[in-house]
Design an enzyme around this catalytic site. Structure first.
Site, PDB file in Angstrom:
ATOM      1  N   LYS A   1     -13.719   0.262   5.521  1.00  0.00           N
ATOM      2  CA  LYS A   1     -12.696  -0.620   4.958  1.00  0.00           C
ATOM      3  C   LYS A   1     -12.957  -2.080   5.336  1.00  0.00           C
ATOM      4  CE  LYS A   1      -9.053  -2.288   3.205  1.00  0.00           C
ATOM      5  NZ  LYS A   1      -8.692  -2.343   1.837  1.00  0.00           N
TER       6      LYS A   1
ATOM      7  N   PHE B   1     -17.267  -9.798  -8.675  1.00  0.00           N
ATOM      8  CA  PHE B   1     -16.978 -10.614  -7.487  1.00  0.00           C
ATOM      9  C   PHE B   1     -17.998 -11.724  -7.299  1.00  0.00           C
ATOM     10  CE2 PHE B   1     -13.269  -9.451  -4.987  1.00  0.00           C
ATOM     11  CZ  PHE B   1     -12.742  -8.547  -5.880  1.00  0.00           C
TER      12      PHE B   1
ATOM     13  N   VAL C   1       0.841  -1.203   0.000  1.00  0.00           N
ATOM     14  CA  VAL C   1       0.000   0.000   0.000  1.00  0.00           C
ATOM     15  C   VAL C   1       0.875   1.252   0.000  1.00  0.00           C
ATOM     16  CG1 VAL C   1      -1.681   1.293   1.385  1.00  0.00           C
ATOM     17  CG2 VAL C   1      -1.944  -1.159   1.086  1.00  0.00           C
TER      18      VAL C   1
ATOM     19  N   LEU D   1      -7.359  -0.707  -3.084  1.00  0.00           N
ATOM     20  CA  LEU D   1      -6.654  -1.223  -4.261  1.00  0.00           C
ATOM     21  C   LEU D   1      -6.460  -2.735  -4.192  1.00  0.00           C
ATOM     22  CD1 LEU D   1      -3.524  -1.522  -3.075  1.00  0.00           C
ATOM     23  CD2 LEU D   1      -3.540   0.927  -3.516  1.00  0.00           C
ATOM     24  N   ARG D   2      -6.534  -3.315  -5.397  1.00  0.00           N
ATOM     25  CA  ARG D   2      -6.321  -4.761  -5.515  1.00  0.00           C
ATOM     26  C   ARG D   2      -4.927  -4.998  -6.049  1.00  0.00           C
ATOM     27  NH1 ARG D   2     -10.684  -5.415  -9.841  1.00  0.00           N
ATOM     28  NH2 ARG D   2      -9.781  -3.367 -10.168  1.00  0.00           N
ATOM     29  N   GLU D   3      -4.293  -6.044  -5.577  1.00  0.00           N
ATOM     30  CA  GLU D   3      -2.965  -6.371  -6.105  1.00  0.00           C
ATOM     31  C   GLU D   3      -3.103  -6.706  -7.586  1.00  0.00           C
ATOM     32  OE1 GLU D   3      -0.712  -9.119  -3.841  1.00  0.00           O
ATOM     33  OE2 GLU D   3      -1.272  -8.184  -1.956  1.00  0.00           O
TER      34      GLU D   3
ATOM     35  N   ASP E   1      11.082   4.034   5.427  1.00  0.00           N
ATOM     36  CA  ASP E   1      11.083   2.643   5.863  1.00  0.00           C
ATOM     37  C   ASP E   1      12.333   2.422   6.702  1.00  0.00           C
ATOM     38  OD1 ASP E   1       9.410   0.037   4.382  1.00  0.00           O
ATOM     39  OD2 ASP E   1      11.012  -0.359   5.833  1.00  0.00           O
TER      40      ASP E   1
ATOM     41  N   CYS F   1      -5.225  -9.954   2.275  1.00  0.00           N
ATOM     42  CA  CYS F   1      -6.249  -9.053   2.827  1.00  0.00           C
ATOM     43  C   CYS F   1      -7.500  -9.771   3.331  1.00  0.00           C
ATOM     44  CB  CYS F   1      -6.641  -8.026   1.772  1.00  0.00           C
ATOM     45  SG  CYS F   1      -5.230  -7.092   1.200  1.00  0.00           S
TER      46      CYS F   1
ATOM     47  N   GLY G   1     -14.839 -20.331  -7.574  1.00  0.00           N
ATOM     48  CA  GLY G   1     -13.481 -20.824  -7.811  1.00  0.00           C
ATOM     49  C   GLY G   1     -13.038 -21.750  -6.708  1.00  0.00           C
TER      50      GLY G   1
HETATM   51  C1  UGA Z   1      -8.792  -7.035  -1.919  1.00  0.00           C
HETATM   52  C2  UGA Z   1      -9.925  -6.071  -2.288  1.00  0.00           C
HETATM   53  O1  UGA Z   1     -10.515  -6.463  -3.523  1.00  0.00           O
HETATM   54  C3  UGA Z   1      -9.418  -4.636  -2.394  1.00  0.00           C
HETATM   55  O2  UGA Z   1     -10.511  -3.749  -2.635  1.00  0.00           O
HETATM   56  C4  UGA Z   1      -8.719  -4.248  -1.088  1.00  0.00           C
HETATM   57  O3  UGA Z   1      -8.187  -2.944  -1.148  1.00  0.00           O
HETATM   58  C5  UGA Z   1      -7.596  -5.240  -0.799  1.00  0.00           C
HETATM   59  O4  UGA Z   1      -8.153  -6.572  -0.732  1.00  0.00           O
HETATM   60  C6  UGA Z   1      -6.967  -4.840   0.506  1.00  0.00           C
HETATM   61  O5  UGA Z   1      -7.649  -4.855   1.526  1.00  0.00           O
HETATM   62  O6  UGA Z   1      -5.807  -4.395   0.500  1.00  0.00           O
HETATM   63  P1  UGA Z   1      -6.837  -8.251  -3.279  1.00  0.00           P
HETATM   64  O7  UGA Z   1      -6.578  -9.004  -2.018  1.00  0.00           O
HETATM   65  O8  UGA Z   1      -5.694  -7.671  -4.018  1.00  0.00           O
HETATM   66  O9  UGA Z   1      -7.857  -7.050  -3.005  1.00  0.00           O
HETATM   67  O10 UGA Z   1      -7.521  -9.261  -4.286  1.00  0.00           O
HETATM   68  P2  UGA Z   1      -8.956  -9.478  -4.943  1.00  0.00           P
HETATM   69  O11 UGA Z   1      -8.907  -9.118  -6.359  1.00  0.00           O
HETATM   70  O12 UGA Z   1     -10.022  -8.856  -4.134  1.00  0.00           O
HETATM   71  O13 UGA Z   1      -9.070 -11.070  -4.821  1.00  0.00           O
HETATM   72  C7  UGA Z   1      -9.065 -11.712  -3.536  1.00  0.00           C
HETATM   73  C8  UGA Z   1      -9.279 -13.197  -3.704  1.00  0.00           C
HETATM   74  O14 UGA Z   1     -10.612 -13.480  -4.097  1.00  0.00           O
HETATM   75  C9  UGA Z   1      -8.383 -13.856  -4.766  1.00  0.00           C
HETATM   76  O15 UGA Z   1      -7.922 -15.091  -4.273  1.00  0.00           O
HETATM   77  C10 UGA Z   1      -9.309 -14.035  -5.943  1.00  0.00           C
HETATM   78  O16 UGA Z   1      -8.928 -15.103  -6.792  1.00  0.00           O
HETATM   79  C11 UGA Z   1     -10.631 -14.316  -5.246  1.00  0.00           C
HETATM   80  N1  UGA Z   1     -11.823 -13.969  -6.033  1.00  0.00           N
HETATM   81  C12 UGA Z   1     -12.071 -12.685  -6.402  1.00  0.00           C
HETATM   82  C13 UGA Z   1     -12.722 -14.972  -6.379  1.00  0.00           C
HETATM   83  O17 UGA Z   1     -12.531 -16.159  -6.036  1.00  0.00           O
HETATM   84  N2  UGA Z   1     -13.844 -14.624  -7.086  1.00  0.00           N
HETATM   85  C14 UGA Z   1     -14.103 -13.347  -7.467  1.00  0.00           C
HETATM   86  O18 UGA Z   1     -15.156 -13.118  -8.116  1.00  0.00           O
HETATM   87  C15 UGA Z   1     -13.184 -12.350  -7.118  1.00  0.00           C
END
Ligand code: UGA
Length: 471
Positions: free
Chosen positions: A223, A268, A11, A152-154, A30, A279, A272
């Site tokens: 959040k 979302f 972040v 943000l998403r990774e 850091d 997160c 899967g």
């Molecule tokens: C998540 C949130 O989406 C962000 O909004 C948030 O800022 C972030 O956590 C955080 O708190 O820092 P992230 O962990 O990067 O982001 O990843 P996601 O894209 O949300 O995916 C999370 C998991 O859910 C992954 O394993 C993904 O494969 C899975 N997923 C996601 C599903 O199985 N199905 C979906 O429809 C979407």
């Protein structure tokens, strides 16, 4: 504006680079000397689209790196705390790094400062940060504490930062809210998006993004509640997918049917092998702990987590159904990161599945476009790491798709077919159409959809006894 960002993790680094791109003067602080030296030398420590470009653009200009928190605070009007909040054994967030930064900030205040929580923290943290700064002798009117959570998403962190659905500013005074409004002004007044060198907009970008001002406590809750809701959506659709499997329905059709209701939305809702990452698993536990402390048993979250665990077990059962016994079977594995587009393997369901399969005596040939180095550290020599999907498929009893990388959805299927010992694909991310896969001669299992079986079946639910004649 002069800004200090404390913590150069995911972040902090993305926020620092993006603030610099908005035109601010940013000092990224850091205490990890190795990390700092690497950043100064031009390394990009995480796999993140557009980040190398931004770091190159601003390094040693709008963006400098330092281990001197005191100096950075003195030079800055806003101090963003983006240090880690790892889970304790009880699942609560460990806030000791946040506390230590707050203590250091206190001694360096030399004029009005806004101290902003950027890390994901439990509600009431802003109160504690304020108390700690006061306890260390800062004057009450010399600072404010705000919460400005990140969504943000990774993998898409830079575009998520610069093109957010919303900016949430949790500020308990107008003076403090004004500083944060000013920081985000290039986004909210649209001027950033008119620049020729702006990072390109993704589909569905909301330009300009709305800025929502709330109390600090509400922002902290926003959040946790957002992440919990998204995880709940995933577990919900995974549960529906299980019912689809029992009755022979197709979860993709169900998703289309429910996702077109604008109150629900299609995003979302991809079933899967369960959610992972740094997160959702951590934040759900922390949110449940926060709720419990407030006297509320958030049992819905327990169920979200239970369904998520169960989803992996269901996938393992699917592999057993396809192959009967597992000992000695060679499996090609596509994807080790917790999702596509990242090299992060923290809480990756793919890694957990590989570990279970290894325990059951399988041989694994795994490929991931970015996460191999990190996966090697965890899985060690028990796993063979290969350099492309076709090598993973070579002589394997089945191919498993565990991460939704785009390149896995565009495989040369004829080549895969020729490489596999038996043409069996078990897809944990629903990247292919079952009927189309069957037409190509594959026995294809996915999540929440009927299996695809070719006209001459590859001994679908019995051990593959003979090699199919390949076209
Ligand atoms: C998540 C949130 O989406 C962000 O909004 C948030 O800022 C972030 O956590 C955080 O708190 O820092 P992230 O962990 O990067 O982001 O990843 P996601 O894209 O949300 O995916 C999370 C998991 O859910 C992954 O394993 C993904 O494969 C899975 N997923 C996601 C599903 O199985 N199905 C979906 O429809 C979407």
């Amino acid at each position: 504006m002069h800004i200090a960002v404390v913590g150069s993790g995911y972040v902090g680094l993305v926020a620092g680079a993006c603030f610099a791109d908005l035109g601010h003067q940013v000092i990224l602080v850091d205490n990890d000397q190795v990390k700092l030296a690497a950043l100064k030398a031009g390394d990009v420590p995480i796999h993140e689209k557009f980040l190398p470009e931004l770091l190159k653009r601003h390094r040693e200009r709008n963006l400098t790196f330092s281990d001197n928190l005191n100096q950075a605070v003195r030079a800055s009007k806003a101090i963003f705390i983006a240090v880690g909040t790892p889970p304790t054994e009880q699942g609560e967030a460990d806030l000791s790094y946040v506390e230590s930064v707050a203590r250091s900030v206190s001694g360096a205040i030399n004029g009005y400062k806004v101290v902003v929580e950027k890390s994901t923290v439990p509600v009431y943290t802003s109160d504690w940060v304020r108390k700690i700064i006061l306890r260390n002798a800062a004057a009450p009117d010399s600072f404010d504490v705000a919460s400005n959570p990140e969504f943000l998403r990774e993998g898409t962190a830079v575009t998520d930062f610069l093109y957010p659905d919303r900016i949430v500013v949790g500020a308990d005074s107008e003076r403090c809210a004004t500083v944060l409004r000013e920081i985000y002004a290039p986004m909210t007044d649209g001027s950033y998006y008119q620049r020729k060198d702006a990072i390109p907009a993704p589909d569905r970008a909301q330009i300009p993004p709305p800025l929502i001002v709330t109390s600090a406590k509400s922002a902290e809750l926003i959040k946790h509640a957002s992440n919990a809701f998204l995880a709940m959506k995933i577990s919900f659709i995974n549960a529906v997918a299980s019912i689809c499997e029992s009755v022979g329905a197709n979860v993709q059709q169900v998703c289309q049917g429910i996702g077109t209701d604008s109150r629900i939305g299609p995003r979302f809702l991809n079933p899967g092998i369960g959610y992972g990452g740094s997160c959702f698993p951590k934040d759900l536990m922390a949110f449940r702990a926060v709720a419990r402390e407030c006297g509320y048993e958030f049992r819905l979250l327990d169920e979200v987590m239970r369904i998520n665990e169960d989803q992996r077990q269901r996938f393992l059962r699917k592999v057993r159904t396809a192959l009967w016994t597992l000992r000695g079977k060679r499996l090609g594995v596509l994807g080790l990161a917790f999702k596509g587009g990242t090299d992060d393997i923290r809480e990756s369901p793919a890694i957990l599945l590989v570990q279970s399969l290894l325990q059951e005596g399988c041989q694994i040939a795994a490929y991931d476009p970015a996460a191999t180095a990190r996966a090697r550290e965890v899985l060690g020599p028990s796993t063979e790491f290969v350099s492309d999907p076709y090598e993973a498929a070579r002589d394997s009893d089945a191919l498993l798709i565990l991460t939704e990388w785009e390149e896995f959805a565009a495989l040369d299927l004829d080549r895969i077919f020729k490489q596999l010992k038996y043409p069996i694909v078990i897809d944990g991310r629903n990247l292919y159409d079952p009927e189309a896969m069957a037409a190509r001669g594959f026995t294809y299992y996915s999540v929440g959809r009927p299996a695809g079986t070719p006209a001459v079946p590859a001994a679908a639910s019995t051990p593959p006894a003979r090699k199919l004649k390949k076209s």
